[in-house]
Design a protein around this motif. Structure first.
Motif, short mmCIF file in Angstrom:
data_model
loop_
_atom_site.label_atom_id
_atom_site.label_comp_id
_atom_site.label_asym_id
_atom_site.label_seq_id
_atom_site.Cartn_x
_atom_site.Cartn_y
_atom_site.Cartn_z
N LEU A 1 7.50 4.76 -8.88
CA LEU A 1 7.78 6.08 -9.45
C LEU A 1 8.07 7.09 -8.35
O LEU A 1 7.68 6.90 -7.21
CB LEU A 1 6.63 6.63 -10.30
N ARG A 2 8.71 8.16 -8.76
CA ARG A 2 8.95 9.29 -7.86
C ARG A 2 8.13 10.45 -8.40
O ARG A 2 8.25 10.84 -9.55
CB ARG A 2 10.45 9.60 -7.86
N LEU A 3 7.25 10.98 -7.53
CA LEU A 3 6.41 12.11 -7.95
C LEU A 3 7.18 13.41 -7.78
O LEU A 3 8.12 13.48 -6.98
CB LEU A 3 5.14 12.15 -7.08
N PRO A 4 6.77 14.45 -8.51
CA PRO A 4 7.45 15.76 -8.34
C PRO A 4 7.36 16.25 -6.90
O PRO A 4 8.25 16.95 -6.42
CB PRO A 4 6.66 16.68 -9.28
N SER A 5 6.31 15.83 -6.17
CA SER A 5 6.18 16.26 -4.77
C SER A 5 7.16 15.54 -3.85
O SER A 5 7.20 15.80 -2.65
CB SER A 5 4.76 15.99 -4.30
N GLY A 6 7.94 14.60 -4.41
CA GLY A 6 8.92 13.88 -3.61
C GLY A 6 8.42 12.54 -3.12
O GLY A 6 9.20 11.72 -2.63
N HIS A 7 7.10 12.27 -3.22
CA HIS A 7 6.56 10.99 -2.76
C HIS A 7 6.96 9.88 -3.70
O HIS A 7 7.12 10.08 -4.89
CB HIS A 7 5.03 11.06 -2.69
N ARG A 8 7.10 8.69 -3.14
CA ARG A 8 7.30 7.50 -3.95
C ARG A 8 5.97 6.79 -4.07
O ARG A 8 5.17 6.79 -3.14
CB ARG A 8 8.24 6.53 -3.25
N LEU A 9 5.78 6.12 -5.18
CA LEU A 9 4.51 5.46 -5.44
C LEU A 9 4.80 4.14 -6.13
O LEU A 9 5.62 4.08 -7.03
CB LEU A 9 3.69 6.37 -6.38
N SER A 10 4.18 3.06 -5.68
CA SER A 10 4.33 1.83 -6.45
C SER A 10 2.96 1.40 -6.96
O SER A 10 1.94 1.64 -6.30
CB SER A 10 5.00 0.74 -5.63
N ALA A 11 2.96 0.82 -8.12
CA ALA A 11 1.70 0.46 -8.76
C ALA A 11 1.84 -0.92 -9.39
O ALA A 11 2.93 -1.32 -9.78
CB ALA A 11 1.35 1.48 -9.84
N VAL A 12 0.72 -1.64 -9.43
CA VAL A 12 0.71 -2.95 -10.08
C VAL A 12 0.00 -2.78 -11.41
O VAL A 12 -1.17 -2.41 -11.45
CB VAL A 12 -0.05 -3.98 -9.21
N LEU A 13 0.74 -2.99 -12.48
CA LEU A 13 0.12 -2.89 -13.80
C LEU A 13 -0.33 -4.27 -14.23
O LEU A 13 0.34 -5.27 -13.94
CB LEU A 13 1.12 -2.34 -14.82
N SER A 14 -1.47 -4.33 -14.89
CA SER A 14 -1.98 -5.65 -15.27
C SER A 14 -1.31 -6.12 -16.56
O SER A 14 -0.54 -5.39 -17.18
CB SER A 14 -3.49 -5.59 -15.43
N GLU A 15 -1.65 -7.33 -16.93
CA GLU A 15 -1.04 -7.96 -18.10
C GLU A 15 -1.30 -7.16 -19.38
O GLU A 15 -0.48 -7.13 -20.29
CB GLU A 15 -1.65 -9.35 -18.23
N GLN A 16 -2.50 -6.51 -19.41
CA GLN A 16 -2.87 -5.79 -20.63
C GLN A 16 -2.07 -4.50 -20.82
O GLN A 16 -1.89 -4.03 -21.93
CB GLN A 16 -4.36 -5.42 -20.60
N ASP A 17 -1.60 -3.94 -19.70
CA ASP A 17 -0.89 -2.67 -19.81
C ASP A 17 0.47 -2.86 -20.48
O ASP A 17 1.09 -3.91 -20.34
CB ASP A 17 -0.69 -2.05 -18.42
N VAL B 1 0.87 -1.18 0.00
CA VAL B 1 0.00 0.00 0.00
C VAL B 1 0.90 1.23 0.00
O VAL B 1 1.92 1.25 0.68
CB VAL B 1 -0.89 0.01 1.26
N ASN B 2 0.53 2.24 -0.81
CA ASN B 2 1.29 3.50 -0.79
C ASN B 2 0.72 4.39 0.29
O ASN B 2 -0.48 4.66 0.32
CB ASN B 2 1.14 4.22 -2.14
N PHE B 3 1.57 4.76 1.23
CA PHE B 3 1.13 5.71 2.26
C PHE B 3 1.84 7.03 1.99
O PHE B 3 3.07 7.11 2.02
CB PHE B 3 1.49 5.20 3.65
N LEU B 4 1.04 8.08 1.70
CA LEU B 4 1.63 9.38 1.38
C LEU B 4 1.19 10.39 2.43
O LEU B 4 -0.01 10.62 2.61
CB LEU B 4 1.18 9.86 -0.02
N ASP B 5 2.18 10.95 3.12
CA ASP B 5 1.86 12.00 4.09
C ASP B 5 1.77 13.32 3.33
O ASP B 5 2.74 13.72 2.68
CB ASP B 5 2.97 12.09 5.15
#
Lengths: 300, 383
Positions: free
Chosen positions: B320-336, B255-259
C-alpha cells in the motif's frame, strides 16, 4: 515438390555437415591405407609397369631378414625406453612447475617455456645441435666426461650405444610435450579434493599425491600414454638427421626403413608391408591401453 | 569450546574478514549466516585450518591451534560440493580418514596391506566402523558404488558419513544442503539436527539461507561484509535485530523500513498515534515493522491505498501507499479477506514490537514505540 518431414530434413543437414570431412578422410586416409595394404602383397617397384602377387612374402622378409628384424626390435626398444622415461620425467617436471607456479610464477613460466622449447623448435635444427654436443672429440659431452676422468664415448657411431643415445634425445624431445599435458591435467583437479584430503589426514605431499593427484590425473595419463606411444613408434627425424639408421643398421627403425625401402630403393611393395606392420603395432598398442586402462581412469 | 579472537583475513588488498571475535560453546549448534561473499566460508576454513588468519588467534579448549594442521585439529568437514574422491567407492571414501589415522604408511601400501596381519586387522576394524556409520545414515546398499553413481542426496550422506566416522572435536558444514532440491533440503535439515542431538558434538554450520540457520541453530552468527553483525539465539535475532541489515536479512518476509521525522518523543505521520518511550536525539528515525506483524483492522492506525496484491494461497502479500508517501507491505493470513487493488486498507500493528534504527548508521536504537496516552493526544478522528 513434396515437403520433407523435419526428421529427414535433420538427417540431410547432418549429412551435409559431416560429408566434406568424411569424404576427405576416405580419399586421403582410408583409400591410401587400402592401397598400401593391397601393395604390401605384391613385389611392386615404384615406376614399374607390372607387378606380381607374392602373398605374405614381404611380411616374412620383415620378420626373418636380419635387417628387417633389426628395425622391428630397435623400434620396440626405443618405445620401451622413451615411453616410461618421458612420462615419468614429464610428470615430475609438471608437478615441480605446478608447485613452483604458486610461489614464484615467473620462474615457473620460464621453466615451462624451456621444457617446451624442444617441441616448438624444428627437430632437424635441434639435431645439428645434438650432433655438435655429442661429437666424439670436440663435443662438450665428451669433454665433460674427460674432465671427470671418465672415458669419452662414440655416442652416434658405437653400434651398442647409438640406439640408446637416440632414446635420450627422444625423451628430451617428448618430456616438454607431455609436461604441458600433465600441467593441464593438474590445473583441472578441483581444489576442494585437496581440502578434503587435508581434513582426512592425507596432508603430507606423498599422501596427497596418492589420494588425490595421481587418481585425478588418470584420464590425462592415459591420453599421454597413447600420444607418447604413437609419437615414439613414429621416430624418424632424429634417425634420418643423425645416423641414417647406421652404423650397420644399429639404429634402424620401422619408419626409417619404410622411408629407405620406399623412397630410396623404390621397393613400394616391401615398404607398404613395413607400413602395415607399423600401423598394426600402433593400433594394438593404443587399443590395449584403452581396453586395459580406460575403465580404471574414468571413475564411473 | 572454540574461541576466535580478533581474526582478520586479507587477500591482497581486499579484506575478507575484519576483527572477528566469537565463542562457540562445546556441543552447541552454531550457524554462520550471511549473504554470499560475506566471508563466512573463509571463517569456516580458518577454523578448519585450511586457511590461516592474517592476524588474530584461534583457541580450541583454551589451546592455541595456530600451528596445527587441519588433521591435527581433528575436525571433520562436509563440503558444499561434497568433495568425495571419485576413484574410490563410498566405502573407501568413508574409510579413508580412519586408514590415515590408524594405519602407518607401510600398512596402507597397496599390496602390503593385504599381507601384513596388523594391516588386515585394522582394515577389518575400520570396515566395521564404516558399516556402523552406513547403517546410521541408511546408505549400506550404496557402500560399493562410486560417487558418480550416486544422486545428490546420496553423495551428501556419503560426505556426512566420511565426517562422522571418526570422533572429531567439531563438525564443520559448509552449505551442505545448497545443492539439493527443496524437498530433500527440508528432510536433510531435520536429519542434521538429529545427528547433532545423537552425537552431542559441536556443529558449525555455514549457510546463506536464514531459514536453515533459524530453524537448526542454538546460536546464529550474522556476518556481513566480513564483520560480525550480531551473535544471538534465533529468537533474539528475530525479536531484537542489532541493525537494519540484520533485520532485513532475517525472517521470511520483507521488513518495512519507514524513515520518519522525530522531535524528541513525537513522531511525524503516519505514526501520530504512537510516541517514543524515551526521547532520542536526531531529526529522523527508521521504524522497522515486519510485514507479517501488520494486520487488517477496522480501527488500524495505518491506512493506505492498495497498489498491488499477490495471492499466494496460504497468505496474501499486499503493498500500500500511505498518505504520508511511505510504502508498506503486509502479509495477510488465510483467514483475511483478499483485498482488491485501489481499495483503502487499514492495518494495525503492535507498536512495542516495531524496531527503531538510526537512519545513518543503520544501528538499532534502544527505544520503543508506545501508544500515545489518550490524555496527551486528541482522540483520533474517524474517517
Amino acid at each position: 515438390m513434396t515437403r520433407l518431414s523435419s526428421r529427414s530434413r535433420g538427417i540431410l543437414t547432418d549429412l551435409w555437415l559431416t560429408a566434406p570431412a568424411t569424404l576427405g578422410m576416405i580419399v586421403l586416409i582410408f583409400a591410401p591405407v587400402l592401397v598400401v595394404v593391397v601393395l604390401s602383397f605384391t613385389d611392386y617397384q615404384f615406376g614399374a609397369r607390372s607387378f606380381e602377387w607374392i602373398g605374405l612374402e614381404n611380411y616374412a622378409t620383415i620378420f626373418t631378414d636380419p635387417i628387417g628384424q633389426r628395425a622391428v626390435v630397435n623400434t620396440l626398444i626405443y618405445v620401451a625406453v622413451v615411453m616410461p622415461a618421458s612420462i615419468v620425467l614429464a610428470l615430475l617436471v609438471a608437478l615441480g612447475v605446478h608447485e613452483a607456479s604458486r610461489w614464484m610464477p615467473r620462474l615457473a613460466a620460464a621453466l615451462r617455456a624451456a621444457y617446451f622449447l624442444p617441441v616448438a623448435a624444428t627437430l632437424v635444427a635441434m639435431a645439428t645441435v645434438w650432433q655438435m654436443l655429442l661429437h666424439p672429440t670436440l663435443g662438450p659431452v665428451n669433454q665433460a666426461l674427460l674432465a671427470l676422468g671418465l672415458p669419452g664415448q662414440d655416442w652416434l657411431s658405437d653400434r651398442g650405444l647409438v640406439l640408446y643415445t637416440l632414446t635420450i634425445i627422444g625423451v628430451w624431445e617428448t618430456v616438454g610435450y607431455n609436461m604441458v599435458l600433465f600441467l593441464a591435467g593438474l590445473a583441472a583437479i578441483p581444489h576442494h579434493l585437496y581440502d578434503a584430503a587435508d581434513i582426512d589426514g592425507a596432508n603430507r605431499s606423498w599422501e596427497r599425491f596418492w589420494t588425490v593427484t595421481w587418481p585425478m590425473l588418470g584420464p590425462t595419463t592415459l591420453f599421454v600414454m597413447v600420444v607418447t606411444a604413437t609419437r615414439s613408434f613414429r621416430v624418424f627425424e632424429i634417425v634420418a638427421t643423425l645416423t641414417d639408421g647406421g652404423p650397420a643398421f644399429a639404429s634402424d627403425t620401422l619408419v626409417f626403413a619404410m622411408y629407405r625401402e620406399g623412397f630410396v630403393y623404390f621397393k613400394a611393395g616391401y615398404s607398404s608391408a613395413i607400413t602395415v606392420v607399423f600401423l598394426v603395432f600402433v593400433l594394438i598398442f593404443t587399443l590395449a591401453q584403452f581396453r586395459i586402462l580406460e575403465s580404471r581412469v574414468h571413475y564411473r | 569450546m572454540i574461541e576466535l579472537r580478533n581474526i582478520s583475513r586479507r587477500f591482497g588488498d581486499t579484506s575478507a574478514l575484519s576483527d572477528v571475535s566469537l565463542t562457540i560453546e562445546g556441543a552447541s549448534f552454531t550457524s554462520l549466516l550471511g549473504p554470499s561473499g560475506c566471508g563466512k566460508s573463509t571463517l569456516l576454513r580458518i577454523i578448519a585450518g585450511l586457511d590461516h588468519p592474517t592476524s588474530g588467534s584461534i583457541l580450541f579448549s583454551g589451546r592455541d591451534v595456530r600451528d596445527l594442521s587441519a588433521a591435527e585439529r581433528n575436525i571433520a568437514m562436509v563440503f558444499q560440493s561434497y568433495a568425495l574422491y571419485p576413484h574410490m567407492t563410498v566405502r573407501g571414501n568413508i574409510a579413508l580418514p580412519l586408514a590415515m589415522r590408524s594405519m602407518n604408511r607401510l600398512e596402507r601400501f597397496p599390496v602390503l596391506s593385504e599381507l601384513l596381519p596388523s594391516a588386515r586387522r585394522k582394515a577389518v576394524e575400520n570396515n566395521l566402523a564404516v558399516e556402523r556409520i552406513a547403517a546410521l545414515l541408511k546408505i549400506e546398499e550404496l557402500l560399493d558404488r562410486k560417487p558418480s553413481q550416486l544422486s545428490g542426496g546420496q553423495k551428501q550422506r556419503a560426505a556426512v558419513g566420511r565426517a562422522l566416522v571418526r570422533e572429531p572435536t567439531a563438525f564443520l558444514l559448509d552449505e551442505p544442503l545448497s545443492n539439493l532440491d527443496a524437498k530433500l533440503r527440508h528432510a536433510m535439515r531435520a536429519e542434521i539436527v538429529d545427528l547433532h542431538r545423537t552425537t552431542g558434538r559441536t556443529f558449525i554450520y555455514v549457510t546463506h539461507d536464514q531459514a536453515e540457520a533459524m530453524s537448526m541453530s542454538d546460536q546464529v552468527v550474522v556476518i556481513m561484509d566480513g564483520k560480525v553483525q550480531q551473535v544471538d539465539a534465533p529468537r533474539d535475532l528475530y525479536e531484537r535485530p542489532a541493525s537494519r541489515s540484520v533485520a532485513a536479512f532475517v525472517g521470511d518476509h520483507p521488513v518495512n523500513f519507514l524513515d520518519v521525522a522525530v522531535d524528541r518523543r513525537q513522531l511525524a505521520p503516519p505514526f501520530e498515534d504512537v510516541t517514543l518511550d524515551t526521547a532520542i536525539p536526531g531529526r529522523t528515525v527508521t521504524v522497522g515493522i515486519r510485514s507479517e506483524r501488520l494486520h487488517p483492522a477496522a480501527d488500524g492506525a495505518l491506512a493506505g491505498r492498495i497498489e498491488r496484491v499477490d495471492y499466494l494461497g496460504s497468505s496474501t502479500m499486499v503493498s500500500l501507499r500511505l498518505p504520508s508517501g511511505h510504502r508498506l507491505s503486509a502479509v495477510l493470513s488465510e483467514q483475511d479477506a483478499v483485498p482488491v487493488e485501489g481499495e483503502i486498507l487499514r492495518l494495525s500493528f503492535a507498536p512495542q514490537r516495531a524496531d527503531l534504527f538510526d537512519p545513518d548508521s543503520g544501528q538499532r536504537i534502544d527505544a520503543r514505540l508506545v501508544p500515545a496516552r489518550a490524555s496527551s493526544r486528541p482522540a483520533r478522528r474517524d474517517q
